[in-house]
Design a protein around this motif. Structure first.
Motif, mmCIF file in Angstrom:
data_model
loop_
_atom_site.group_PDB
_atom_site.id
_atom_site.type_symbol
_atom_site.label_atom_id
_atom_site.label_comp_id
_atom_site.label_asym_id
_atom_site.label_seq_id
_atom_site.Cartn_x
_atom_site.Cartn_y
_atom_site.Cartn_z
ATOM 1 N N THR A 150 0.842 -1.189 0.000
ATOM 2 C CA THR A 150 0.000 0.000 0.000
ATOM 3 C C THR A 150 0.882 1.246 0.000
ATOM 4 O OG1 THR A 150 -1.781 1.209 1.115
ATOM 5 C CG2 THR A 150 -0.268 0.021 2.544
ATOM 6 N N TYR A 151 0.394 2.284 -0.658
ATOM 7 C CA TYR A 151 1.068 3.592 -0.709
ATOM 8 C C TYR A 151 0.025 4.579 -1.176
ATOM 9 C CZ TYR A 151 1.535 1.930 -5.593
ATOM 10 O OH TYR A 151 1.280 1.414 -6.845
ATOM 11 N N PRO A 152 0.259 5.875 -1.018
ATOM 12 C CA PRO A 152 -0.774 6.823 -1.419
ATOM 13 C C PRO A 152 -1.140 6.637 -2.893
ATOM 14 C CG PRO A 152 0.932 7.919 -0.134
ATOM 15 C CD PRO A 152 1.430 6.530 -0.400
ATOM 16 N N GLY A 153 -2.402 6.450 -3.163
ATOM 17 C CA GLY A 153 -2.854 6.292 -4.541
ATOM 18 C C GLY A 153 -2.858 4.864 -5.045
ATOM 19 N N LYS A 154 -2.504 3.905 -4.205
ATOM 20 C CA LYS A 154 -2.426 2.498 -4.626
ATOM 21 C C LYS A 154 -3.719 2.021 -5.282
ATOM 22 C CE LYS A 154 -1.469 -1.936 -4.762
ATOM 23 N NZ LYS A 154 -0.385 -2.545 -5.561
ATOM 24 N N LEU A 155 -3.592 1.320 -6.396
ATOM 25 C CA LEU A 155 -4.720 0.635 -7.026
ATOM 26 C C LEU A 155 -4.376 -0.844 -7.110
ATOM 27 C CD1 LEU A 155 -5.663 2.863 -10.122
ATOM 28 C CD2 LEU A 155 -6.942 2.594 -7.991
ATOM 29 N N LYS A 156 -5.294 -1.699 -6.679
ATOM 30 C CA LYS A 156 -5.043 -3.147 -6.760
ATOM 31 C C LYS A 156 -5.334 -3.632 -8.167
ATOM 32 C CE LYS A 156 -5.738 -4.419 -1.984
ATOM 33 N NZ LYS A 156 -6.358 -5.347 -1.044
ATOM 34 N N LEU A 157 -4.427 -3.310 -9.076
ATOM 35 C CA LEU A 157 -4.566 -3.729 -10.467
ATOM 36 C C LEU A 157 -3.302 -4.475 -10.889
ATOM 37 C CD1 LEU A 157 -6.070 -0.619 -12.305
ATOM 38 C CD2 LEU A 157 -7.215 -2.781 -11.770
ATOM 39 N N ILE A 158 -3.470 -5.405 -11.806
ATOM 40 C CA ILE A 158 -2.338 -6.168 -12.324
ATOM 41 C C ILE A 158 -1.331 -5.203 -12.962
ATOM 42 C CG2 ILE A 158 -1.702 -7.934 -14.014
ATOM 43 C CD1 ILE A 158 -4.604 -9.084 -13.520
ATOM 44 N N LEU A 159 -1.873 -4.280 -13.751
ATOM 45 C CA LEU A 159 -1.084 -3.234 -14.397
ATOM 46 C C LEU A 159 -0.155 -2.513 -13.419
ATOM 47 C CD1 LEU A 159 -0.842 -0.923 -16.670
ATOM 48 C CD2 LEU A 159 -2.863 0.037 -15.582
ATOM 49 N N SER A 160 -0.685 -2.112 -12.276
ATOM 50 C CA SER A 160 0.114 -1.389 -11.292
ATOM 51 C C SER A 160 1.194 -2.302 -10.726
ATOM 52 C CB SER A 160 -0.763 -0.885 -10.145
ATOM 53 O OG SER A 160 -1.914 -0.280 -10.647
ATOM 54 N N GLY A 161 0.843 -3.556 -10.493
ATOM 55 C CA GLY A 161 1.808 -4.518 -9.951
ATOM 56 C C GLY A 161 2.980 -4.727 -10.893
ATOM 57 N N PHE A 162 2.725 -4.681 -12.201
ATOM 58 C CA PHE A 162 3.804 -4.852 -13.183
ATOM 59 C C PHE A 162 4.786 -3.677 -13.102
ATOM 60 C CE2 PHE A 162 1.058 -7.533 -16.372
ATOM 61 C CZ PHE A 162 1.126 -8.601 -15.504
ATOM 62 N N HIS A 163 4.243 -2.482 -13.021
ATOM 63 C CA HIS A 163 5.060 -1.280 -12.896
ATOM 64 C C HIS A 163 5.918 -1.349 -11.632
ATOM 65 C CE1 HIS A 163 6.040 2.940 -12.139
ATOM 66 N NE2 HIS A 163 5.462 2.795 -10.975
ATOM 67 N N GLU A 164 5.281 -1.777 -10.536
ATOM 68 C CA GLU A 164 5.998 -1.854 -9.264
ATOM 69 C C GLU A 164 7.179 -2.818 -9.382
ATOM 70 O OE1 GLU A 164 1.699 -1.188 -7.101
ATOM 71 O OE2 GLU A 164 2.854 -2.967 -6.550
ATOM 72 N N GLY A 165 6.967 -3.916 -10.120
ATOM 73 C CA GLY A 165 8.027 -4.914 -10.309
ATOM 74 C C GLY A 165 9.224 -4.340 -11.050
ATOM 75 N N ALA A 166 8.951 -3.487 -12.041
ATOM 76 C CA ALA A 166 10.036 -2.915 -12.840
ATOM 77 C C ALA A 166 10.927 -2.010 -11.980
ATOM 78 C CB ALA A 166 9.461 -2.132 -14.019
ATOM 79 N N LEU A 167 10.295 -1.188 -11.150
ATOM 80 C CA LEU A 167 11.079 -0.287 -10.308
ATOM 81 C C LEU A 167 11.794 -1.038 -9.189
ATOM 82 C CD1 LEU A 167 9.613 1.790 -11.991
ATOM 83 C CD2 LEU A 167 9.248 3.146 -9.937
ATOM 84 N N MET A 168 11.091 -2.021 -8.628
ATOM 85 C CA MET A 168 11.693 -2.851 -7.580
ATOM 86 C C MET A 168 12.979 -3.493 -8.092
ATOM 87 S SD MET A 168 12.094 -6.316 -7.051
ATOM 88 C CE MET A 168 10.872 -7.053 -8.118
ATOM 89 N N ALA A 169 12.939 -3.972 -9.355
ATOM 90 C CA ALA A 169 14.081 -4.712 -9.899
ATOM 91 C C ALA A 169 15.343 -3.839 -9.945
ATOM 92 C CB ALA A 169 13.744 -5.245 -11.292
ATOM 93 N N GLN A 170 15.164 -2.561 -10.255
ATOM 94 C CA GLN A 170 16.311 -1.645 -10.284
ATOM 95 C C GLN A 170 16.971 -1.580 -8.905
ATOM 96 O OE1 GLN A 170 17.160 0.593 -13.080
ATOM 97 N NE2 GLN A 170 15.835 -0.797 -14.240
ATOM 98 N N ALA A 171 16.125 -1.454 -7.875
ATOM 99 C CA ALA A 171 16.651 -1.358 -6.510
ATOM 100 C C ALA A 171 17.273 -2.680 -6.079
ATOM 101 C CB ALA A 171 15.527 -0.951 -5.559
ATOM 102 N N ALA A 172 16.640 -3.785 -6.482
ATOM 103 C CA ALA A 172 17.170 -5.110 -6.115
ATOM 104 C C ALA A 172 18.537 -5.316 -6.758
ATOM 105 C CB ALA A 172 16.194 -6.205 -6.555
ATOM 106 N N HIS A 173 18.678 -4.850 -8.000
ATOM 107 C CA HIS A 173 19.950 -4.989 -8.707
ATOM 108 C C HIS A 173 21.078 -4.321 -7.934
ATOM 109 C CE1 HIS A 173 23.074 -3.729 -11.604
ATOM 110 N NE2 HIS A 173 22.832 -4.900 -12.180
ATOM 111 N N ARG A 174 20.784 -3.139 -7.382
ATOM 112 C CA ARG A 174 21.813 -2.409 -6.644
ATOM 113 C C ARG A 174 22.278 -3.183 -5.416
ATOM 114 N NH1 ARG A 174 18.306 2.225 -6.330
ATOM 115 N NH2 ARG A 174 17.827 2.269 -8.548
ATOM 116 N N ILE A 175 21.359 -3.982 -4.833
ATOM 117 C CA ILE A 175 21.746 -4.762 -3.650
ATOM 118 C C ILE A 175 22.539 -6.004 -4.061
ATOM 119 C CG2 ILE A 175 20.841 -6.148 -1.731
ATOM 120 C CD1 ILE A 175 18.513 -4.147 -1.568
ATOM 121 N N VAL A 176 22.100 -6.640 -5.142
ATOM 122 C CA VAL A 176 22.753 -7.883 -5.573
ATOM 123 C C VAL A 176 24.114 -7.585 -6.212
ATOM 124 C CG1 VAL A 176 22.524 -9.909 -7.075
ATOM 125 C CG2 VAL A 176 20.519 -9.042 -5.843
ATOM 126 N N TYR A 177 24.186 -6.496 -6.962
ATOM 127 C CA TYR A 177 25.446 -6.116 -7.638
ATOM 128 C C TYR A 177 25.849 -4.703 -7.225
ATOM 129 C CZ TYR A 177 24.227 -10.000 -10.742
ATOM 130 O OH TYR A 177 23.897 -11.229 -11.250
#
Ligand SMILES: Cc1cc2nc3c(=O)[nH]c(=O)nc-3n(C[C@H](O)[C@H](O)[C@H](O)COP(=O)(O)OP(=O)(O)OC[C@H]3O[C@@H](n4cnc5c(N)ncnc54)[C@H](O)[C@@H]3O)c2cc1C
Ligand code: FES
Lengths: 342, 106
Positions: free
Chosen positions: A292-319
């Motif tokens: 949850t975050y301000p403006g959150k919508l429980k949509l598949i579309l939103s979840g895909f976007h969240e995954g893309a940004l998460m991956a950038q941050a995860a990359h910084r931790i792994v590498y």
């Protein structure tokens, strides 16, 4: 129980659409993932709750059913060779020196650098019929799933329900049990026609019995069931002796172990920031319906976007030493190699 | 506008106004009527919007379609007057409709 520890970059908890697409986004950035889900197959809500219903708001796909979306995601993420662990529930997450250790209800252990919680509405768990006192019989006489068929050897078994699970277990347990009775509220079944036919044949040959009705009361004591009262469609009741009852009334989503992971929660959701989708614990991300975050919508579309940004941050931790260069799948030969198209 | 009355298991009543076109489930949820969980939001995939239609309204509300009848297998204490309220569409003809809420949604 396995004692071997599985070591990987990322563990994704939940194989719903959002967890699956996270495999893709992480994969493009060379972050290897294992995916764990309590269900026996991928797709989360899409596969479990509405496999045949159409979804109209996936960009560029005018219409797709829940199952088709799942199948197409599995095809799209195939090049990244993620490993899947179905029928397993993540129970604990513990911080260790170089990341996290996760343990499932089957005892499987994972060590990883980042955790991606894509747990949707929580773990799918079997619905418990609201029969008074049923808790007292659970795991001794009342079971919602079958882990070991041998447990039902030489027992009188009662199966309640008319869906695929009820019929599959009727067919599987019939040779094992001393006797098997199927109780369902009507003579139609919402199950694979072949299973229905096999069940009917077993009734005709006298190997199982089928009774119309709904269970209203449980009898027994000390956790040991002796029988149940069944109400017939005409309103009359009868007693059905049994040692074991297996009710199959579908699944519902319960938050489950997510609540015990020491993360901040707001009304059963995990608050995250909208740049990285990270939780209150560095290295643990939450994407899809669970966050949850301000403006959150429980949509598949939103979840895909969240995954893309998460991956950038995860990359910084792994590498931590590698610099990320922004690339398009259309034009980057590097990304295309990973996708197996070059 | 149609007036719909929800009768709780303890006998208490909530009467709400519903616009034609919405579903009986939506009318309940919009007015915070207790006992209609509607976990799937009206997709006929959860059976937690189960109601019993009062006898005199059964003809007007009609019989469940096959998909709804299948989903009723996952409800508890299903009776001949059982319906999933997300599958009953409000019309002017349903003004005055009375439905009872079961002891438990599950
Ligand atoms: C009937 C219906 C219709 C819908 N229609 C649309 C639509 O048209 N468009 C749209 O965008 N959205 C729609 N949605 C919503 C959409 O399905 C969800 O937004 C989406 O499924 C969320 O995906 P997710 O991957 O976050 O979670 P989920 O799909 O909920 O998957 C989460 C998975 O995590 C697993 N899990 C949870 N905890 C654990 C644990 N501890 N260990 C192991 N596994 C765990 C669960 O078993 C589950 O499989 C609809 C939903 C429903 C119910
Ligand atoms: S709201 Fe889920 S079946 Fe009606």
């Amino acid at each position: 129980m396995s004692v071997d520890v599985i070591k990987t970059d990322a563990v994704i908890i939940g194989a719903g659409p959002v967890g699956l697409f996270a495999v893709f986004e992480l994969g493009l950035l060379d972050v290897k993932a294992h995916v764990i889900d309590i269900l026996d197959r991928p797709g989360g809500q899409c596969a479990e709750l509405y496999p045949e219903k159409p979804i109209y708001d996936i960009p560029a796909i005018p219409i797709v059913t829940g199952q088709q979306l799942t199948d197409q995601l599995m095809e799209q993420i195939e090049p990244f060779g993620a490993e899947y662990h179905f029928n397993e529930r993540v129970d604990t997450i513990e911080k260790i020196e170089d990341g996290f250790r996760l343990v499932t209800d089957c005892g499987t252990q994972f060590e990883c650098k980042v955790v991606v919680i894509a747990a949707g509405g929580g773990s799918f768990t079997p619905k418990r019929p609201p029969l008074p006192g049923i808790e007292a019989y659970e795991d001794t006489s009342v079971f919602y799933s079958v882990r070991k068929m041998d447990a039902f050897k030489d027992k009188d078994v009662l199966i309640v329900g008319g869906g695929d699970s009820a019929l599959d277990w009727t067919l599987n347990l019939q040779p094992v049990a001393k006797s098997l009775t199927l109780v369902h509220r009507r003579s139609e079944f919402r199950a694979a026609p072949a299973s229905v036919q096999k069940m009917m044949d077993l009734v005709d040959s006298g190997n199982i019995s089928f009774k119309l009705g709904q269970v209203t009361t449980l009898h027994g004591d000390n956790g040991q069931l002796t029988g149940v009262t069944v109400k017939s469609p005409d309103g009359s009741t009868f007693e059905q002796p049994t040692d074991i009852m297996l009710p199959f009334f579908g699944l519902t989503m319960k938050l489950g172990p997510v609540a015990n992971w020491g993360l901040n929660l707001e009304e059963n959701l995990i608050p995250v920031d909208t740049a990285k989708f990270e939780t209150s614990e560095k290295g643990i991300f939450a994407i899809g319906d669970i966050n949850t975050y301000p403006g959150k919508l429980k949509l598949i579309l939103s979840g895909f976007h969240e995954g893309a940004l998460m991956a950038q941050a995860a990359h910084r931790i792994v590498y931590p030493d590698k610099k990320l260069i922004f690339q398009y799948t259309t034009s980057s030969s590097n990304l295309q190699k990973k996708l197996g198209v070059k | 506008m149609a007036r719909i009355t929800f009768i709780q298991p303890d006998g208490s009543e909530n009467a709400v106004d519903a616009e034609p076109g919405m579903t009986v489930m939506e009318a309940a949820v919009k007015n915070s009527v207790r006992g209609i969980a509607a976990e799937c939001g009206g997709a006929c995939s959860c059976a937690t919007c189960h109601v019993y239609v009062e006898e005199e309204w059964r003809e007007a509300t009609g019989e469940p379609e096959a998909m709804e009848e299948d989903m009723l297998d996952f409800a508890f204490d299903v009776r001949p007057e059982s319906r999933l309220s997300c599958q009953i569409r409000v019309t002017d003809e349903l003004d005055g409709l009375r439905v009872r809420i079961p002891e438990k949604q599950f």
